[in-house]
Write a protein that holds these residues in place. Structure first.
Motif, short mmCIF file in Angstrom:
data_model
loop_
_atom_site.label_atom_id
_atom_site.label_comp_id
_atom_site.label_asym_id
_atom_site.label_seq_id
_atom_site.Cartn_x
_atom_site.Cartn_y
_atom_site.Cartn_z
N LYS A 159 3.60 10.79 -6.75
CA LYS A 159 4.67 11.56 -7.41
C LYS A 159 4.46 11.55 -8.92
O LYS A 159 4.65 12.56 -9.59
N ALA A 160 4.05 10.40 -9.44
CA ALA A 160 3.81 10.31 -10.89
C ALA A 160 2.64 11.21 -11.29
O ALA A 160 2.68 11.86 -12.34
N LEU A 161 1.64 11.28 -10.44
CA LEU A 161 0.51 12.18 -10.73
C LEU A 161 0.98 13.63 -10.71
O LEU A 161 0.56 14.44 -11.53
N ALA A 162 1.90 13.95 -9.78
CA ALA A 162 2.42 15.32 -9.70
C ALA A 162 3.20 15.67 -10.96
O ALA A 162 3.32 16.83 -11.33
N SER A 198 -1.72 16.81 -6.82
CA SER A 198 -1.60 15.36 -6.71
C SER A 198 -1.84 14.90 -5.28
O SER A 198 -2.26 13.77 -5.05
N GLY A 199 -1.58 15.79 -4.32
CA GLY A 199 -1.80 15.43 -2.93
C GLY A 199 -3.25 15.03 -2.67
O GLY A 199 -3.54 14.15 -1.87
N ASP A 200 -4.17 15.68 -3.38
CA ASP A 200 -5.59 15.40 -3.17
C ASP A 200 -6.16 14.39 -4.14
O ASP A 200 -7.25 13.88 -3.95
N SER A 201 -5.41 14.12 -5.23
CA SER A 201 -6.02 13.24 -6.23
C SER A 201 -5.89 11.79 -5.77
O SER A 201 -5.06 11.45 -4.94
N PRO A 241 14.23 13.13 -16.93
CA PRO A 241 12.88 13.22 -16.37
C PRO A 241 12.58 14.63 -15.85
O PRO A 241 13.48 15.35 -15.45
N ARG A 242 11.33 14.98 -15.88
CA ARG A 242 10.94 16.31 -15.44
C ARG A 242 10.83 16.38 -13.92
O ARG A 242 10.89 15.37 -13.24
N TYR A 243 10.66 17.61 -13.44
CA TYR A 243 10.54 17.86 -12.02
C TYR A 243 9.14 18.40 -11.79
O TYR A 243 8.64 19.16 -12.61
N PRO A 244 8.49 18.02 -10.70
CA PRO A 244 7.11 18.48 -10.54
C PRO A 244 7.02 19.96 -10.19
O PRO A 244 7.84 20.47 -9.44
N THR A 245 6.05 20.65 -10.75
CA THR A 245 5.81 22.03 -10.34
C THR A 245 5.03 21.98 -9.03
O THR A 245 4.43 20.97 -8.69
N PRO A 257 0.80 -1.23 0.00
CA PRO A 257 0.00 0.00 0.00
C PRO A 257 0.83 1.29 0.00
O PRO A 257 0.42 2.29 -0.59
N ASN A 258 2.04 1.26 0.63
CA ASN A 258 2.81 2.51 0.66
C ASN A 258 3.34 2.93 -0.71
O ASN A 258 3.91 4.00 -0.87
N THR A 259 3.13 2.10 -1.71
CA THR A 259 3.52 2.47 -3.08
C THR A 259 2.72 3.68 -3.56
O THR A 259 3.10 4.34 -4.53
N GLU A 260 1.65 3.96 -2.85
CA GLU A 260 0.83 5.12 -3.19
C GLU A 260 1.67 6.39 -3.31
O GLU A 260 1.42 7.24 -4.16
#
Ligand code: SF4
Ligand code: SF4
Lengths: 270, 660
Positions: free
Chosen positions: A72-75, A201-204, A190-194, A64-67
């Motif tokens: 991060k990928a969503l970000a 992403s925190g809420d998604s 790879p890009r860096y998250p804005t 579960p901690n893979t979330e």
């Protein structure tokens, strides 16, 4: 169309030690990171999204901690994240893992057509480089491994042309879509998250697909479905060679010793 | 009322109206900026105005000797402001307002003062012109047309003043003639032989020249660099009363904007700064980036912000989109990304700026936009940010390696209530092989003095200085919160830091996060240990000629200049040698502001430049107090093939080696 990126959460191997008695990895207190080979796979998927507007779905099988890794990928811009997590998936080898991942991708293909699946060339903990190939086989996709450049994507005729990085040479190959592509790190930066993306992403939500959703027979997955098992992990004894100086604390001296040794052995010359 | 008066009243009203209109249109743009409370501590602010602009401390500081010319011109100008106000009022109501209506004593004194002030102003203008033409300093735009227009206007004003009064004296109508030596000279020698009619005409012509030039000058001001005449005194009033050694925090919530992408996202004070630049070029003369041929020139940066505001501001008021990007348009009025990344945040520009312009926060604000909103930064930084985020150190080394030096130094973990000081070792001190020697030396000194100290070992985290200066405020925010929480949980009260960057971050940045630890740099601590007689030296510390280099974050950021020098003097029995650029004007090593982690591919290397400056003093030892400076000098010495003849030592190493 969907582009899938498979990522794995791995223990930070620079901080991993093996238990000398049991021969297993000591995972306690070790931070987890995204498998460094998978970041360019996700990046390549995101680049296709930027260019063609594909929907990027990132999937991972793990605890579960893979979330955290999926968030991060969503970000970074993935549209959806799917976490394949269930006790019965645990203990899987590459065979059982690729079955679950392939099944998840084929479920996704019911939502929309899959253009490509991206994987890193291998993981830094298992180092097998088998999961990508396993997925391709199970889905019947062409597999393009060790890709360091996507040269052309022809959507009307559904073809992709890539460059593979082989030892000492490159190979350019073309194949119909959908394809499974494993990438080498040189393929991109790879890009860096804005920050707005991070906050969003925190809420998604990361979709959790357990086996009641996947409905895979237990004999095909997890420990039971694995053809191999890890018996022991150990650092091999050094049988030859010698360690010169103390590179950690005195790099200058170590470098000098190394240069002297190489001069003596005629490996280099002045 | 005479026709002359009537015409003048009309011209005067038009000029004042136009001047008012210009000022309104310029200053309303400042209101576009974000809020920033610059009204606290009014008494201190008033004192700033008296001390800096009025006493002209701003222009004659930092060894800029020609500033005296400006001081003279400023004071002459201030006096003549009274004279010119009287001149204008007299022009409007000749029968009612005149200095000559004052009691004779006062009138004569003022007449004398104005006459002398005028000639002094004229001479100051001449010397300014000569300087610009004959020996122009490299850091000003000496041949700027604007400057000559202004100097020309002032000179004309003065000449007209003497012409007008000279003619009046020659006519015999000036009652204070005996008190106006220069005007009297003009009147008798130059205009002496003229007919009454000619004198009358001359007086009239000079009066009109004086009037027109004065009003033209006033109206030209808002459009020229001499706008600073209007803005610099208020800018000194609104200056930051504390050293600008930290950055404002950002609030992280959905929908917020981070950093500055558009000029109206600056604070009003940032915008006002841009109107206040005098183009004196002192910032450029001290900027390590500008002096080594980088894209960044602090003066230019401020100028571009101003131009951008003038171009976009009127549109912004009507909610229009920008016509010129603040960042990245290759035009006047836009700042290049390259320039934004060039800055070492050394603070030299802010230190010497006579009108207290705050360059660094503006640069960091633009970095914040690039990093936080666009994730656009030099590629080297990706690894750096990820290493910090993943392993809390710049190199991505495993955290347990932080303890590698501890055994050698006999370091113990910090224990609240038992240990007095926490020794915050810092990433370099714990992980960089060269800096680890410094850590061991510091530990040795602390032990020799019987200081009670302990460390956090592998639990220690990166302070986040570079991250903040590179504009990754989001990451810094996470790190600062974690660190403050950790330090509080551990029951830490006093912290010894051996890295000026860690020192500044713990001391000044973390204050914004509710930290109130006592932070002490090892240079300060060692100095006080010596003063308390707690360290004894064997007297044969052989370091040869020691030259001391001020780290920006210790010196300019925190005013620690003398303590390390005193320590060197105590150990070697000799004052350290000084480089030409020292203390407030010390030249950066090139490693601050996150530049440590960036390639330097354009122009000369900053670290080589500073190493050359040190080598000029022919030292045997270069002493630093900062791990970045240490690395930079060692690299510089290698570049200059001098690593065998000159060594770089940290202050702690010098002290440790000389212990009894
Ligand atoms: S802080 Fe230093 S490097 Fe940056 S602009 Fe100012 S003087 Fe130049
Ligand atoms: S910013 Fe300050 S130091 Fe630089 S030119 Fe303008 S007034 Fe002078």
């Amino acid at each position: 169309m969907i582009v899938v990126a498979c990522v794995k959460q791995v223990p930070d191997t620079t901080q991993v030690k093996t238990d000398p008695v049991t021969g297993t990895l000591i995972r306690e207190g070790v931070p987890f990171i995204v498998n460094p080979f998978d970041s360019p796979a996700l990046e390549e998927a995101l680049k296709l999204k930027d260019k063609y507007g594909f929907r990027v779905v990132v999937i991972s099988m793990g605890p579960p901690n893979t979330e955290v890794t999926l968030k991060k990928a969503l970000a970074l811009g993935a549209d959806d994240a799917v976490l394949l997590s269930d006790r019965v998936f645990g203990g899987a080898d590459t065979l059982a893992t690729s079955k679950v991942l392939a099944e998840a991708i084929s479920k996704l293909s019911q939502e929309d057509e899959i253009a490509a699946v991206f994987c890193g060339r291998q993981s830094i903990d298992g180092d097998t480089a088998q999961v990508g190939a396993g997925i391709a086989t199970r889905l019947g996709y062409t597999q393009l491994t060790l890709v360091d450049q996507i040269q052309e994507l022809d959507l009307p005729i559904k073809k992709v042309k890539v460059r593979r990085k082989l030892e000492g040479r490159h190979e350019v190959v073309e194949t119909p879509l959908p394809a499974l592509i494993t990438v080498v790190r040189e393929i991109n930066q790879p890009r860096y998250p804005t920050v707005p993306m991070r906050l969003m992403s925190g809420d998604s939500e990361v979709k959790l697909w357990n086996n009641s959703i996947m409905e895979l027979p237990t004999e095909l997955i997890g420990l039971e479905g694995s053809a191999t098992q890890v018996r022991k992990i150990f650092s091999p004894e050094r049988t030859e060679g010698e360690i010169l100086g103390d590179g950690e604390n005195n790099p200058d001296e170590a470098a000098r010793l190394l240069i002297d040794a190489m001069l003596q052995k005629d490996i280099i010359s002045i | 009322m005479s026709a002359n008066t009537l015409i003048f009243i009309v011209i005067f009203i038009i000029s004042i109206a136009f001047f008012g209109w210009s000022c309104y249109h310029r200053f309303r743009l400042v209101a576009l900026g974000k809020s920033d409370n610059r009204f606290k501590d009014i008494a201190k602010r008033i004192w700033s105005v008296i001390y800096y602009p009025f006493a002209q401390r701003c222009t004659i500081s930092h060894g800029y000797r020609f500033g005296i010319n400006h001081a003279i011109l400023f004071w002459a100008f201030m006096l003549l402001l009274i004279a010119n106000t009287e001149f204008l009022l007299h022009g409007l109501a000749p029968d009612y307002i005149s200095l000559s209506k004052l009691p004779a004593g006062a009138y004569h004194t003022l007449a004398w003062i104005f006459d002398i002030a005028s000639i002094i102003a004229l001479l100051a203008v001449c010397s300014a012109v000569i300087r610009r033409l004959v020996f122009p300093p490299s850091y000003i735009d000496a041949k700027s047309g604007d400057a000559f227009i202004i100097l020309g206007l002032i000179a004309t004003l003065m000449i007209a003043f003497f012409g007008m009064h000279g003619a009046e004296i020659a006519q015999g109508v000036e009652k204070a003639a005996g008190y106006m030596p220069i005007s009297a000279f003009t009147g008798t020698i130059i205009l002496g032989g003229m007919s009454a009619w000619a004198l009358e005409t001359a007086a009239n012509v000079f009066w009109w020249i004086h009037a027109i030039v004065l009003l033209a000058f006033l109206n030209y001001l808002p459009y020229s660099k001499h706008m600073h005449i209007l803005t610099s005194i208020p800018n000194c009033f609104f200056r930051s009363l504390e050293k600008v050694n930290t950055q404002p925090r950002e609030e992280f919530a959905k929908g917020n904007i981070y950093g500055v992408e558009r000029v109206d996202q600056f604070t009003w004070k940032d915008l006002f700064d841009s109107y206040s630049c005098t183009e004196c070029g002192r910032c450029v003369d001290n900027c390590p980036a500008a002096l080594t041929g980088k894209a960044l020139e602090p003066k230019e940066l401020i100028h571009n912000i101003k131009v951008n505001m003038l171009k976009n501001g009127p549109g912004f008021i009507q909610n229009k989109e920008p016509v010129l990007s603040l960042i990245g348009d290759d035009k006047e009025g836009s700042v290049s990304e390259e320039a934004i990344w060039d800055c070492t945040t050394c603070g030299a520009c802010m230190e010497v700026c006579p009108v207290f312009i705050e360059h660094v926060p503006k640069i960091v604000d633009m970095r914040r936009d690039l990093v936080e909103m666009k994730a656009k930064f030099p590629p080297e930084l990706l690894n750096f940010f990820e290493n910090i985020e993943g392993r809390s150190n710049p190199w991505g080394i495993a955290p347990e390696k932080r303890t590698a030096w501890m055994e050698e130094a006999g370091a113990k973990p910090f224990e609240a209530g038992v240990t007095e000081y926490l020794f915050y070792v810092g990433c370099a001190g714990a992980l960089d092989p060269r800096s680890r020697h410094v850590t061991v030396a510091t530990a040795k000194v602390l032990n020799a003095a019987g200081v009670s100290w302990g460390v956090l070992g592998k639990e220690e985290l990166c302070c986040g200085d570079s991250v903040r200066r590179l504009g990754n405020e989001y990451l810094f925010d996470v790190m600062a919160k974690k660190n403050v929480k950790l330090l509080k949980e551990k029951g830490v009260q006093k912290i010894i830091v051996q890295c000026p960057h860690g020192y500044n971050t713990l001391k000044n940045d973390y204050r914004q996060y509710g930290a109130d630890f006592e932070i002490i740099h090892h240079a300060e601590l060692i100095n006080s240990l010596i003063e308390q007689g707690r360290l004894k030296f064997n007297g044969n510390g052989d370091f040869g000629k020691v030259v001391f280099h001020d780290s920006c974050y210790l010196g300019r950021y925190n005013s620690i200049y003398e303590q390390p020098r005193k320590v060197i003097a105590a150990v070697t029995n000799k004052e350290p040698a000084e480089m030409e650029r020292n203390r407030e004007k010390a030249f950066c090593c090139g490693g601050g502001g996150g530049r440590m982690w960036l390639e330097e591919s354009v122009g000369d290397r900053i670290y080589v430049e500073r190493t050359e400056q040190a080598l000029k003093e022919e030292p045997d030892t270069i002493c630093t107090c900062c791990p970045y400076c240490m690395t930079m000098f060692e690299d510089g010495l290698k570049d200059k093939d001098s690593e065998d003849s000159v060594r770089v030592l940290d202050l702690a190493e010098i002290v440790a080696a000389a212990l009894e």
